[in-house]
Scaffold this motif. Sequence first.
Motif, PDB file in Angstrom:
ATOM      1  N   ALA A  90      27.819  -5.506  22.148  1.00 34.01           N
ATOM      2  CA  ALA A  90      28.907  -6.266  21.478  1.00 34.01           C
ATOM      3  C   ALA A  90      28.864  -7.035  20.484  1.00 34.01           C
ATOM      4  CB  ALA A  90      29.343  -7.291  22.747  1.00 34.01           C
ATOM      5  N   ASP A  91      27.494  -6.953  20.002  1.00 35.99           N
ATOM      6  CA  ASP A  91      27.213  -8.010  18.530  1.00 35.99           C
ATOM      7  C   ASP A  91      26.812  -6.814  17.670  1.00 35.99           C
ATOM      8  OD1 ASP A  91      24.845  -6.773  19.818  1.00 35.99           O
ATOM      9  OD2 ASP A  91      23.750  -8.989  19.581  1.00 35.99           O
ATOM     10  N   GLY A  92      27.126  -5.406  17.928  1.00 36.65           N
ATOM     11  CA  GLY A  92      26.958  -4.519  16.782  1.00 36.65           C
ATOM     12  C   GLY A  92      25.638  -3.800  16.609  1.00 36.65           C
ATOM     13  N   ARG A  93      24.908  -4.074  17.396  1.00 41.14           N
ATOM     14  CA  ARG A  93      23.560  -3.220  17.555  1.00 41.14           C
ATOM     15  C   ARG A  93      23.707  -1.914  18.031  1.00 41.14           C
ATOM     16  NH1 ARG A  93      19.128  -8.117  18.775  1.00 41.14           N
ATOM     17  NH2 ARG A  93      19.677  -9.316  16.771  1.00 41.14           N
ATOM     18  N   SER A  94      22.697  -1.030  17.904  1.00 46.73           N
ATOM     19  CA  SER A  94      22.961   0.367  18.352  1.00 46.73           C
ATOM     20  C   SER A  94      21.627   0.691  19.189  1.00 46.73           C
ATOM     21  CB  SER A  94      23.076   1.301  17.108  1.00 46.73           C
ATOM     22  OG  SER A  94      24.078   1.231  16.344  1.00 46.73           O
ATOM     23  N   VAL A  95      21.982   1.386  20.249  1.00 48.21           N
ATOM     24  CA  VAL A  95      20.968   1.468  21.314  1.00 48.21           C
ATOM     25  C   VAL A  95      20.681   3.129  21.260  1.00 48.21           C
ATOM     26  CG1 VAL A  95      20.002   1.372  23.625  1.00 48.21           C
ATOM     27  CG2 VAL A  95      21.489  -0.335  22.614  1.00 48.21           C
ATOM     28  N   PHE A  96      19.395   3.292  21.114  1.00 43.39           N
ATOM     29  CA  PHE A  96      19.077   4.821  20.799  1.00 43.39           C
ATOM     30  C   PHE A  96      17.775   5.251  22.034  1.00 43.39           C
ATOM     31  CE2 PHE A  96      20.234   3.542  16.566  1.00 43.39           C
ATOM     32  CZ  PHE A  96      20.678   4.640  16.134  1.00 43.39           C
ATOM     33  N   GLU A  97      17.923   6.403  22.169  1.00 42.66           N
ATOM     34  CA  GLU A  97      16.600   6.867  22.911  1.00 42.66           C
ATOM     35  C   GLU A  97      16.262   8.148  22.284  1.00 42.66           C
ATOM     36  OE1 GLU A  97      16.390   6.759  27.500  1.00 42.66           O
ATOM     37  OE2 GLU A  97      16.512   9.106  27.327  1.00 42.66           O
ATOM     38  N   THR A  98      14.884   8.164  22.155  1.00 48.27           N
ATOM     39  CA  THR A  98      14.091   9.339  21.522  1.00 48.27           C
ATOM     40  C   THR A  98      13.262   9.785  22.288  1.00 48.27           C
ATOM     41  OG1 THR A  98      13.446  10.240  19.334  1.00 48.27           O
ATOM     42  CG2 THR A  98      12.749   7.844  20.106  1.00 48.27           C
ATOM     43  N   GLU A  99      12.899  11.181  22.193  1.00 46.93           N
ATOM     44  CA  GLU A  99      11.851  12.109  22.686  1.00 46.93           C
ATOM     45  C   GLU A  99      11.030  12.355  21.316  1.00 46.93           C
ATOM     46  OE1 GLU A  99      10.437  15.700  25.414  1.00 46.93           O
ATOM     47  OE2 GLU A  99      12.321  14.731  25.714  1.00 46.93           O
ATOM     48  N   CYS A 100       9.664  11.831  21.318  1.00 39.33           N
ATOM     49  CA  CYS A 100       8.960  12.465  20.209  1.00 39.33           C
ATOM     50  C   CYS A 100       7.536  12.810  20.441  1.00 39.33           C
ATOM     51  CB  CYS A 100       9.192  11.131  19.165  1.00 39.33           C
ATOM     52  SG  CYS A 100       8.600   9.603  19.783  1.00 39.33           S
ATOM     53  N   GLY A 101       6.905  12.992  19.430  1.00 39.48           N
ATOM     54  CA  GLY A 101       5.512  13.642  19.694  1.00 39.48           C
ATOM     55  C   GLY A 101       4.546  12.658  18.959  1.00 39.48           C
ATOM     56  N   LYS A 102       3.362  12.727  19.167  1.00 40.68           N
ATOM     57  CA  LYS A 102       2.306  12.053  18.536  1.00 40.68           C
ATOM     58  C   LYS A 102       2.169  11.417  17.206  1.00 40.68           C
ATOM     59  CE  LYS A 102      -2.853  11.965  18.182  1.00 40.68           C
ATOM     60  NZ  LYS A 102      -4.001  12.828  18.339  1.00 40.68           N
ATOM     61  N   GLY A 103       2.174  10.318  16.958  1.00 42.02           N
ATOM     62  CA  GLY A 103       2.199   9.973  15.545  1.00 42.02           C
ATOM     63  C   GLY A 103       3.319   9.320  15.058  1.00 42.02           C
ATOM     64  N   THR A 104       4.604   9.366  16.104  1.00 38.76           N
ATOM     65  CA  THR A 104       5.765   9.121  15.670  1.00 38.76           C
ATOM     66  C   THR A 104       5.760   7.514  15.417  1.00 38.76           C
ATOM     67  OG1 THR A 104       6.774  10.985  16.316  1.00 38.76           O
ATOM     68  CG2 THR A 104       8.365   8.846  15.910  1.00 38.76           C
ATOM     69  N   TYR A 105       6.572   6.792  14.555  1.00 42.12           N
ATOM     70  CA  TYR A 105       6.583   5.274  14.542  1.00 42.12           C
ATOM     71  C   TYR A 105       8.373   5.031  14.650  1.00 42.12           C
ATOM     72  CZ  TYR A 105       1.973   3.918  13.059  1.00 42.12           C
ATOM     73  OH  TYR A 105       0.433   3.885  13.007  1.00 42.12           O
TER      74      TYR A 105
ATOM     75  N   VAL B 295       0.768  -1.211   0.083  1.00 43.86           N
ATOM     76  CA  VAL B 295      -0.122  -0.023  -0.015  1.00 43.86           C
ATOM     77  C   VAL B 295       0.878   1.136  -0.240  1.00 43.86           C
ATOM     78  CG1 VAL B 295      -2.226  -1.261   0.922  1.00 43.86           C
ATOM     79  CG2 VAL B 295      -0.248  -0.081   2.474  1.00 43.86           C
ATOM     80  N   ASP B 296       0.234   2.353  -0.697  1.00 43.71           N
ATOM     81  CA  ASP B 296       1.036   3.634  -0.586  1.00 43.71           C
ATOM     82  C   ASP B 296       0.660   4.601   0.562  1.00 43.71           C
ATOM     83  OD1 ASP B 296       2.567   5.711  -1.524  1.00 43.71           O
ATOM     84  OD2 ASP B 296       1.086   6.395  -3.067  1.00 43.71           O
ATOM     85  N   ILE B 297       1.307   4.500   1.560  1.00 40.62           N
ATOM     86  CA  ILE B 297       1.200   5.395   2.691  1.00 40.62           C
ATOM     87  C   ILE B 297       1.716   6.734   2.729  1.00 40.62           C
ATOM     88  CG2 ILE B 297       0.946   5.244   5.252  1.00 40.62           C
ATOM     89  CD1 ILE B 297       1.187   2.388   5.254  1.00 40.62           C
ATOM     90  N   PRO B 298       1.057   7.745   2.639  1.00 41.38           N
ATOM     91  CA  PRO B 298       1.614   8.924   2.337  1.00 41.38           C
ATOM     92  C   PRO B 298       2.252   9.296   3.499  1.00 41.38           C
ATOM     93  CG  PRO B 298      -0.645   9.405   2.865  1.00 41.38           C
ATOM     94  CD  PRO B 298      -0.386   7.807   2.589  1.00 41.38           C
ATOM     95  N   ALA B 299       3.542  10.143   3.547  1.00 38.71           N
ATOM     96  CA  ALA B 299       4.326  10.575   4.768  1.00 38.71           C
ATOM     97  C   ALA B 299       3.742  11.693   5.375  1.00 38.71           C
ATOM     98  CB  ALA B 299       5.833  11.210   4.128  1.00 38.71           C
ATOM     99  N   ARG B 300       3.789  11.951   6.492  1.00 39.89           N
ATOM    100  CA  ARG B 300       3.343  12.728   7.309  1.00 39.89           C
ATOM    101  C   ARG B 300       4.317  13.207   8.255  1.00 39.89           C
ATOM    102  NH1 ARG B 300      -0.319   9.155  11.252  1.00 39.89           N
ATOM    103  NH2 ARG B 300       0.978   8.001  12.405  1.00 39.89           N
ATOM    104  N   GLU B 301       3.884  14.753   8.844  1.00 40.21           N
ATOM    105  CA  GLU B 301       4.740  15.401   9.551  1.00 40.21           C
ATOM    106  C   GLU B 301       4.732  14.848  10.928  1.00 40.21           C
ATOM    107  OE1 GLU B 301       4.309  19.933  11.067  1.00 40.21           O
ATOM    108  OE2 GLU B 301       5.017  20.067   8.764  1.00 40.21           O
ATOM    109  N   ILE B 302       5.706  14.756  11.734  1.00 41.26           N
ATOM    110  CA  ILE B 302       6.028  14.490  13.068  1.00 41.26           C
ATOM    111  C   ILE B 302       7.236  15.233  13.733  1.00 41.26           C
ATOM    112  CG2 ILE B 302       5.527  11.991  12.614  1.00 41.26           C
ATOM    113  CD1 ILE B 302       8.355  11.296  13.002  1.00 41.26           C
ATOM    114  N   GLU B 303       6.944  15.316  15.132  1.00 40.64           N
ATOM    115  CA  GLU B 303       8.129  16.033  15.693  1.00 40.64           C
ATOM    116  C   GLU B 303       8.832  15.203  16.711  1.00 40.64           C
ATOM    117  OE1 GLU B 303       8.841  20.193  17.942  1.00 40.64           O
ATOM    118  OE2 GLU B 303       6.964  19.554  17.352  1.00 40.64           O
ATOM    119  N   ILE B 304      10.533  15.275  16.563  1.00 37.10           N
ATOM    120  CA  ILE B 304      11.372  14.630  17.374  1.00 37.10           C
ATOM    121  C   ILE B 304      12.084  15.377  18.005  1.00 37.10           C
ATOM    122  CG2 ILE B 304      13.148  12.915  17.427  1.00 37.10           C
ATOM    123  CD1 ILE B 304      12.050  11.539  14.917  1.00 37.10           C
ATOM    124  N   GLY B 305      11.720  15.593  19.391  1.00 40.87           N
ATOM    125  CA  GLY B 305      12.666  16.627  20.193  1.00 40.87           C
ATOM    126  C   GLY B 305      14.087  16.287  20.498  1.00 40.87           C
ATOM    127  N   ARG B 306      14.311  14.947  20.455  1.00 42.91           N
ATOM    128  CA  ARG B 306      16.041  14.509  20.411  1.00 42.91           C
ATOM    129  C   ARG B 306      15.954  13.059  20.179  1.00 42.91           C
ATOM    130  NH1 ARG B 306      16.766  11.362  25.237  1.00 42.91           N
ATOM    131  NH2 ARG B 306      15.252  11.872  26.810  1.00 42.91           N
TER     132      ARG B 306
END
Length: 322
Positions: free
Chosen positions: A166-181, A147-158
């Motif tokens: 050790a196995d090369g994966r990256s751990v992140f932390e994010t603060e974001c607004g409503k609707g962020t995937y 399906v063609d899902i249109p892009a939408r505006e979101i806000e990411i604070g950080r």
Amino acid sequence: MARRGKKKGRPVSGWLILDKPVGMGSTDAVAKIKWLFQAEKAGHAGTLDPLASGMLPIALGEATKTVPYVMDGAKVYRFTVAWGEERSTDDLEGPVTKTSDKRPSDAEIRALLPKYTGVIMQTPPQFSAIKIGGERAYDLAREGESVDIPAREIEIGRLDLIETTADGRSVFETECGKGTYVRSLARDMGRDLDCFGHIAELRRVEVEPFTAEDFVTLEELEAAAPPKPDPDQPALALGNWNDRFDAIDAYLVDTGAALECLPQIAITDDAAAKIRLGNPVIIRGRDAPVEAEEACATARGKLVAIGAVEAGMFKPKRVFAG
């Protein structure tokens, strides 16, 4: 005319900040909490995927009227991205669709992060609850449709890189607004880094205004819940039955906590009685707002109503039981 059935359950109100375990869906979690509290009504403020853990704010009773305010609040996620594979669901659940032998360096990742900070456009995953032509995207995806899902505006604070495992994966932390995937973040960063990626672990640690200090586990709730009445025994008097819920009710956060984002107006008991009947009241006090699109009125620290302030008069829009 059909007669309305009697409501089942207790008229208990408040927020329960569940630390949802991996493997449990949000709807199942709400049903479990409603049953443990024997509540008349329950709902949640923001779906959390079964493969994700962490904060799922669940509203009971009158608190369901404040769900939109919590859904609009900022969220904080801690997540792990596994590089080298893109998957159909953008997490561990779906099959691998693209692979790469490349692995990004920490420097490459940190150089990319500003692109994903601030107001950005994001395309939700194919497996998401977004409606396309009246149908959920995940239902269409399960049927094999792209399906063609249109892009939408979101806000990411950080968006911060916390560590590399050790196995090369990256751990992140994010603060974001409503609707962020967050799954889309992993997918898009993997594409930009030319190595592909998907979510390996996802945990929601905050939903404004609640924090990790408010967390309650299912194990704690099950230990505090009273045994359910034996249907073969005489029913307990309602008062005695409610007393047996004191231990589990102690885990509830007051309904008004969800409205800390609004101006707070302290009113008298007489004014509260008028407001609960739907009547506007004049508000007084040095700090009382003259105009406000939304504000909440409280009496003796208890939430009375959400409403608007116009020319120094509070006009209720949503009233709460006393």
